[in-house]
Each structure stands twice: as structure tokens, then as C-alpha cells.
Design an enzyme around this catalytic site. Sequence first.
Site, PDB file in Angstrom:
ATOM      1  N   PRO A   1      10.443 -42.631  20.789  1.00 15.64           N
ATOM      2  CA  PRO A   1      10.639 -41.439  19.955  1.00 15.64           C
ATOM      3  C   PRO A   1       9.467 -41.184  19.006  1.00 15.64           C
ATOM      4  CG  PRO A   1      11.867 -43.290  19.060  1.00 15.64           C
ATOM      5  CD  PRO A   1      11.246 -43.775  20.336  1.00 15.64           C
TER       6      PRO A   1
ATOM      7  N   GLU B   1       8.226 -40.897  34.767  1.00 16.56           N
ATOM      8  CA  GLU B   1       9.397 -40.301  35.416  1.00 16.56           C
ATOM      9  C   GLU B   1       9.443 -38.800  35.114  1.00 16.56           C
ATOM     10  OE1 GLU B   1      11.498 -41.556  37.703  1.00 16.56           O
ATOM     11  OE2 GLU B   1      11.896 -39.419  37.686  1.00 16.56           O
TER      12      GLU B   1
ATOM     13  N   LYS C   1       1.851 -36.833  32.686  1.00 20.90           N
ATOM     14  CA  LYS C   1       3.260 -36.730  32.253  1.00 20.90           C
ATOM     15  C   LYS C   1       3.362 -35.857  30.997  1.00 20.90           C
ATOM     16  CE  LYS C   1       7.498 -37.261  31.474  1.00 20.90           C
ATOM     17  NZ  LYS C   1       8.520 -36.585  32.244  1.00 20.90           N
TER      18      LYS C   1
ATOM     19  N   THR D   1       1.258 -33.667  29.975  1.00 21.45           N
ATOM     20  CA  THR D   1       0.823 -32.306  30.289  1.00 21.45           C
ATOM     21  C   THR D   1       1.916 -31.536  31.030  1.00 21.45           C
ATOM     22  OG1 THR D   1      -1.407 -33.179  30.476  1.00 21.45           O
ATOM     23  CG2 THR D   1      -1.068 -30.978  31.330  1.00 21.45           C
TER      24      THR D   1
ATOM     25  N   ALA E   1      15.445 -17.323  29.357  1.00 13.84           N
ATOM     26  CA  ALA E   1      15.394 -17.335  27.891  1.00 13.84           C
ATOM     27  C   ALA E   1      16.668 -17.988  27.372  1.00 13.84           C
ATOM     28  CB  ALA E   1      15.274 -15.911  27.379  1.00 13.84           C
TER      29      ALA E   1
ATOM     30  N   CYS F   1      12.749 -35.026  24.988  1.00 13.50           N
ATOM     31  CA  CYS F   1      11.335 -35.233  25.346  1.00 13.50           C
ATOM     32  C   CYS F   1      10.355 -34.109  25.041  1.00 13.50           C
ATOM     33  CB  CYS F   1      11.251 -35.599  26.818  1.00 13.50           C
ATOM     34  SG  CYS F   1      12.023 -37.198  27.122  1.00 13.50           S
TER      35      CYS F   1
ATOM     36  N   LYS G   1      21.792 -29.089  27.366  1.00 14.91           N
ATOM     37  CA  LYS G   1      21.846 -28.248  28.564  1.00 14.91           C
ATOM     38  C   LYS G   1      23.118 -28.624  29.306  1.00 14.91           C
ATOM     39  CE  LYS G   1      19.284 -29.504  32.180  1.00 14.91           C
ATOM     40  NZ  LYS G   1      18.217 -30.052  33.065  1.00 14.91           N
TER      41      LYS G   1
END
Length: 474
Positions: free
Chosen positions: A96, A171, A226, A228, A274, A282, A345
Site C-alpha cells: 500500500p 499480476e 505493470k 504503466t 463513466a 491499486c 465494483k
Amino acid sequence: MTSQIKKICCIGAGYVGGPTMAVLADRCKDIKVTLVDIDKKRINAWNDKDLSKLPVFEPGLKEIIKRNRNKNLFFSTDIANTIKEADMIFISVNTPTKTSGFGAGYASDLKWVESSARQVAEYSSGHTIVVEKSTVPVRTAELIQNILSESEENSFISNIKKSFSVLSSPEFLAEGTAINDLENPDRVLIGGEDNNAMRSLSGIYERWIPANKILFTNVWSSELSKLTANAFLAQRLSSINAISALCEATGAEIKEVSNAIGADKRIGKKFLDAGPGFGGSCFQKDILNLVYLCQYYGLEKISRYWEHVLIVNNWQKERIASLVVEKLFGTVTNKKIAMFGFAFKANTNDTRESPSISIAKDLLENGANLMINDPQVLPYQIEKELCKKESKIFSEKEGSWSFNSNLNECVKDADALIILTAWDEYKEINFEKFSKLMRKPSWVFDTRKIISKNSLKGTGIKFWQVGMGECSSL
Ligand code: NAD
Ligand code: UGA
């Protein structure tokens, strides 16, 4: 010579370690895979006979655990012995954002990666391939390598032979679709210098992933790719969210705009929804990390460029909370507001950095009484995120919240309903029924574009949708 991998240890049994190792064990029945964690409660939950108590909710995961647990897939707190036995060790621990010390608020806290490397240095025996799976700043493999090299030298002196190869294999799974992402990845990245170790790892992936999807790079490219990838994905969301505000101001409709731009193959259709701002553990942390790296290397303007992705994201969350207050006659004090969705989500029980958190906090600060629903998130998680106890006592100044699993009870006497997570159960709401339960004038704010305005026709409910604004023709 490539070593034959018989025993794998994964340090960190979280959202990445759990599903990743479950799929690996499912595809490689001849390999013994053991996940270890310092969190005893988490390991107990992974071992719980009642599969609804697994610590990670992910479609398809339960079935894989059921098929493989205690056959070639194990969950344990015996870190020392599991490391000792393993030919290959995945480091899949949390990284974190630092909350104190140098780089606080930006840099990744690597103390869990470091402690994992020290555990490997202490307990391993023989040759061990160490795979960095956590998302880390560029050159973290060097930190791991340095710790392990010390141990290699000491082992030479003490005659207990140890040697290591360090690889990076970040990952790319997304929560909610983790099993499919792991079974059919777009690509797998292996960064390293030791060809034999790289071939041993690719040999495992190749049991179910076509070889042409496995990309070999140097370690630093793998680590930076990763960060990027996440930065590009998050940037796309801030771009579409920025345009959603412009749509609301001009009368354009975001769905029509995203369809139109997505038809261009160079832009592509995916990741153009949107919403209330991106969440998850992350995107924010990885961009902050990128910002920090750019600053560290003196790339001030580049760091500001990426930081703006986060500024727009925070703005999207704030503007939605303030818009709700504005529509409810400028005050939500003592008003009941139903919030549907607390996970960041759909199809996950993860609440980390969920946009629901900051929107809920803003409304609570304005004195609202929130009635929260989520099909997978438990009240204790909400309590942890809001730093505020669940309470039914209505306090005028700071508002209050409570959890209710019954959608009708959530909206009873509510002035507004805000939809924050795109769970399937929210797509089939009967608004005619809701209109009779809610206090008038009642509002529905759809931040996920999952409600069709036709389903509200004739109900008298006022309707606002992200990227469309207030819908006047109901
Ligand atoms: P998580 O917090 O769910 O799990 C990490 C686990 O590691 C925790 O259970 C913790 O107790 C354990 N741990 C920490 N130090 C340990 C040690 N020394 N020994 C044993 N166990 C230890 O985190 P996560 O979501 O699984 O993420 C792990 C890493 O993967 C992070 O770097 C993250 O950025 C990256 N990542 C996450 C996702 C995702 O969807 N969550 C996707 C891709 C990459
Ligand atoms: C993301 C990346 O997609 C993964 O590739 C990566 O491995 C992972 O981060 C990681 O490194 O942790 P994740 O955060 O699990 O995965 O989920 P996403 O599907 O990327 O969603 C992130 C956020 O963006 C969610 O809040 C989601 O609702 C939001 N989102 C996503 C939108 O608002 N619109 C979209 O079109 C897509």
C-alpha cells in the site's frame, strides 16, 4: 538446466495470492501449492468448510477451491516449513501507499515485501526461484536480490547451501473477473536475467496459456509495465469521467459519445464506462507510486501529468456528492438517503478505495442518514471504511448510517436513492413500487448508467444519471 517445480509456496493469501494459486493448482495437479499468511484469521477462512466464508468473493473461485483444497492446494500459517520445502516462491503481499516517513502519501510501503524476502532468506534451502508478483516500484527486485545474496554468502560459510533466482511476474487480473483473467490472460510477463528460472516459470504457465502470450523482458521493464498498464487504464477512466461532466453540461449523452469513440479500433470499446470515479486497491496507489518515481528521477512535469488522473478522479466523486446535496434543496441534514452498492465494483466483496466511501463520508458530514445495501459487503467492512460505528440513532450534525439487506426497507421514506455499484440486482428494480415507498419529491441518482429512464416513466421520481444529467422527460 530448468528445474522441475514440485512445490510452490505463495506468501500472501489475499485477493491476488488466493485466486492465482487456486487456478495454478487447478491446472497443475502434480504441483503442491501452499499459500501462507501471517493473518491467521484469513488462513482459517480459506480453510473453512463453509465455502461461503472464503475471505475473497470472486465468481468461480468457490468451485476451484472445492475441487483442489487439501489435494494439491493448501492454506497454512506454517511459513518456515512451507518456504523450506518450496522450489518456487511467489511473493504476493500487500504494497500500500506509505502513510508516514519519507515519501508518505506517494511511495509504496515495501515493508511486507522486505519481510517476505527476509523469511525466504532465513528458511529456504537449496535452489529457490523467487517470483515477485506484488506490484512494486521499479528496481524492487534489487532489494529482494540484495537480501537473498547476503543469505547465499552466509550459507556458503555455514555449509547449508542456498541459492536464488529472482524473477518479476506481475499480476494483471481484475477483481470480479479474476478467474477468467487468470485462465485466459491477454499476456503473462516474466522479467528476469536467469534463463533457466524464466523457462521454469514459463513452463508452468504454458500448461494452460499459449506460449505466444508469454512475454519475456528484463526485470525493470516488467516492473514498470505493470505500473504503466494501471496508469493507462486509470487515465482512460478519468478521461471518460471528465467528458461525462461535459456531456451533462451540454446535452450530449456519454453512452453515445463512448460508443462513437469506441468504434475507432485505435481507441477500442472497453473501459469507457463513466462512473462515480474509479476505486480499488491499486489504481490510486500505483499512480501515486509512478508520480513518486517521476519525482525521484527529476521528471517533475511528468509526475504532474499523472497526478492529474487522480485529481480528476477525486473531483468526480466530490461533484457527485455535492450534486446530490444541491438537488435535495441544498441540504441533506436529517434526510434519509439509500445507497445501493459499497463494493468498488460489482462481483467482488472488496471495498478498498471504493468511491462509495468518499461519497458516503461527504453526505454524512452534511448530516444525512444513510441506509446502505450491498449483496457481498458486510457491515463490519463498512464500519472500518467509514471509521464510524453503525448506528440507528439519528444525529443532526454528523449524520448516521446503517446497513439493510432488504432493498424495499432501504428506500422506505428515503428522499433519494444513489446507485454506486453495478450489481445485477440493482438493474431490475421496480421503480413503481419504490415510488410508493419513498418520500416525495424523490430522486434516483444513477452513477453507473444501469437504469433505463423508461423504467422510471410515470413514477414521478426525479432522475439523474452520470453523463446525461437530470432527465426532464419522465
Ligand atoms: P491483500 O492485502 O489482499 O493480501 C496480501 C496478504 O499478504 C495479506 O493477507 C497479508 O496478511 C499477507 N502478508 C503480508 N506480509 C506477509 C508476510 N511477511 N508473510 C506472510 N503473509 C504476509 O493484497 P492483494 O490485493 O492480494 O494484493 C497483493 C499485491 O498484488 C499488491 O502489490 C497489489 O498491488 C497487487 N495486485 C493486486 C490486484 C488486485 O486485484 N487486488 C491485482 C493485481 C496486482
Ligand atoms: C485493475 C486492472 O484492471 C487490473 O488489470 C489490475 O491487475 C488491477 O487493477 C490491479 O493491479 O489491482 P481492478 O481494480 O480489480 O483491476 O478492477 P477494474 O475493472 O480495473 O476497475 C477499477 C475501477 O474502475 C472500479 O471502480 C470500476 O468500477 C471502475 N471502472 C472500470 C469504471 O468506472 N468504468 C469502466 O469502464 C471500467
